[in-house]
Scaffold this motif. Structure first.
Motif, short mmCIF file in Angstrom:
data_model
loop_
_atom_site.label_atom_id
_atom_site.label_comp_id
_atom_site.label_asym_id
_atom_site.label_seq_id
_atom_site.Cartn_x
_atom_site.Cartn_y
_atom_site.Cartn_z
N SER A 63 -7.74 -19.77 35.40
CA SER A 63 -7.16 -18.72 36.21
C SER A 63 -5.64 -18.79 36.07
O SER A 63 -5.12 -19.72 35.43
CB SER A 63 -7.61 -18.87 37.67
N TYR A 64 -4.95 -17.83 36.66
CA TYR A 64 -3.48 -17.78 36.53
C TYR A 64 -2.86 -17.36 37.84
O TYR A 64 -3.33 -16.43 38.49
CB TYR A 64 -3.07 -16.80 35.42
N SER A 65 -1.78 -18.05 38.23
CA SER A 65 -0.99 -17.68 39.39
C SER A 65 0.45 -17.48 38.97
O SER A 65 1.01 -18.34 38.27
CB SER A 65 -1.06 -18.80 40.45
N ALA A 66 1.05 -16.39 39.42
CA ALA A 66 2.46 -16.11 39.09
C ALA A 66 3.40 -16.73 40.14
O ALA A 66 4.58 -16.40 40.18
CB ALA A 66 2.68 -14.61 39.02
N ALA A 67 2.90 -17.65 40.97
CA ALA A 67 3.72 -18.22 42.05
C ALA A 67 5.06 -18.74 41.54
O ALA A 67 5.11 -19.40 40.51
CB ALA A 67 2.95 -19.35 42.73
N ASP A 68 6.10 -18.45 42.29
CA ASP A 68 7.45 -18.92 41.97
C ASP A 68 7.63 -20.28 42.64
O ASP A 68 7.58 -20.39 43.88
CB ASP A 68 8.47 -17.90 42.50
N MET A 69 7.86 -21.31 41.83
CA MET A 69 7.93 -22.68 42.37
C MET A 69 9.16 -22.93 43.22
O MET A 69 9.28 -24.00 43.83
CB MET A 69 7.88 -23.70 41.23
N SER A 70 10.06 -21.96 43.31
CA SER A 70 11.19 -22.14 44.23
C SER A 70 10.84 -21.63 45.63
O SER A 70 11.67 -21.69 46.53
CB SER A 70 12.44 -21.42 43.70
N LYS A 71 9.59 -21.14 45.81
CA LYS A 71 9.20 -20.54 47.10
C LYS A 71 8.00 -21.28 47.70
O LYS A 71 6.86 -21.10 47.22
CB LYS A 71 8.87 -19.06 46.89
N PRO A 72 8.25 -22.08 48.73
CA PRO A 72 7.16 -22.91 49.30
C PRO A 72 5.92 -22.11 49.68
O PRO A 72 4.79 -22.57 49.45
CB PRO A 72 7.82 -23.53 50.55
N GLY A 73 6.09 -20.91 50.22
CA GLY A 73 4.93 -20.10 50.63
C GLY A 73 4.06 -19.73 49.43
O GLY A 73 2.83 -19.71 49.51
N GLU A 74 4.71 -19.45 48.29
CA GLU A 74 3.96 -19.07 47.09
C GLU A 74 3.23 -20.29 46.50
O GLU A 74 2.17 -20.16 45.89
CB GLU A 74 4.90 -18.43 46.05
N ILE A 75 3.80 -21.48 46.68
CA ILE A 75 3.15 -22.70 46.19
C ILE A 75 1.85 -22.93 46.97
O ILE A 75 0.79 -23.19 46.39
CB ILE A 75 4.10 -23.92 46.31
#
Ligand code: NAD
Length: 265
Positions: A63-75
């Motif tokens: 699977s794939y996640s575009a989460a931005d690692m600078s954003k705790p909520g997206e992690i």
């Protein structure tokens, strides 16, 4: 891609796996049978190509996640998405990272903040979200991709060296807090690996010193890496897979160099 069953049934999250070392790690874990959550930036086509490369292993879930690692909520959301798409997270590889070089007094504050957020704090946020489930199931592997710069310094890399030293400190604490469980936490310390992150430094050096790209690569290696060769993304992937194996169950809180002898000097 060769395949084995060592990690069959395991679910792995590899941050920053659309390029370079992360891609090598994702390929290695998939090659051992793990389902993989990919993450990182890139065009739709590039990400589709990465997914296709990984799913060359028959029957493997990716699977794939575009989460931005600078954003705790997206992690946190990336870990929740992994559970929905693939199942509970068994393996977390904190790999996403960026670089910027400048003398400390000229270092842009915004670059410092971004490097600390992506190269260090993201690992904390990922571990914080993944560890409770690993503890409940009493199995887990956390591998942080640090760097030789987690153990020694180099000029013009204040933020990167500070973040990577921090990653090694975080690794030790998590290893101690999980020491009596079947969860382990370790770091890998690559030396020079020829990825886009290093190509940029090669190009900058070539432009600054009036060298060809080939000469600049040799100059970088000669300065730090006694083997005179780059480590490969496949070698880093294989080291991560080893740390995920049962043979590595009592390796805890280690900072494992894959560095052509850089740290032996
Ligand atoms: P790379 O530039 O090839 O890949 C970096 C990956 O991180 C990419 O997938 C990119 O999309 C992703 N990424 C960057 N910012 C992100 C963000 N905000 N959110 C999500 N993903 C993000 O670099 P690489 O050389 O493969 O580096 C990977 C890791 O290895 C880094 O932590 C780096 O510090 C470390 N490392 C690299 C070397 C080397 O020589 N290449 C040496 C030691 C350590």
């Amino acid at each position: 891609m060769s395949s084995s069953v060592m990690l069959k049934g395991r679910v792995a999250v590899v941050t920053g796996s659309t390029s370079g070392i992360g891609l090598g790690v994702a390929g290695a874990l998939a090659g051992h049978g793990a389902a993989v959550m990919l993450n990182g930036f890139g065009s739709r086509e590039a990400i589709a190509a990465v997914k296709k490369e990984i799913t060359a292993v028959p029957g493997l879930a990716v699977s794939y996640s575009a989460a931005d690692m600078s954003k705790p909520g997206e992690i946190a959301e990336m870990l929740a998405q992994t559970e929905r798409d693939l199942g509970p997270v068994d393996i977390l590889v904190n790999n996403a990272g960026i670089q910027f070089t400048a003398p400390v007094e000229d270092f842009p504050v915004e670059r410092w903040d971004a490097i600390l957020a992506i190269n260090l704090s993201a690992a904390f946020h990922g571990i914080r979200a993944a560890l409770p489930g690993m503890r409940r199931r009493n199995w887990g592997r956390i591998v942080n991709i640090a760097s030789t710069h987690g153990l020694v310094g180099s000029v013009h890399k204040a933020a990167y060296v500070a973040a990577k030293h921090g990653v090694i400190g975080l690794t030790k604490v998590v290893a101690l807090e999980t020491a009596t469980t079947e969860v382990t936490c370790n770091a890998i310390c690559p030396g020079w690996v020829l990825t886009p992150l290093v190509e940029k430094q090669v190009e900058d050096l070539a432009a600054r010193e009036g060298l060809s790209v080939a000469q600049a690569r040799q100059t970088l290696l000669a300065d730090k890496q006694p083997s005179g060769e780059f480590a490969t993304t496949q070698q880093i992937g294989a080291a991560v897979a080893f740390l995920c194996s049962e043979a590595a169950a009592q390796i805890r809180g280690a900072a494992l160099p894959v560095d052509g002898g850089w740290l032996a000097q």
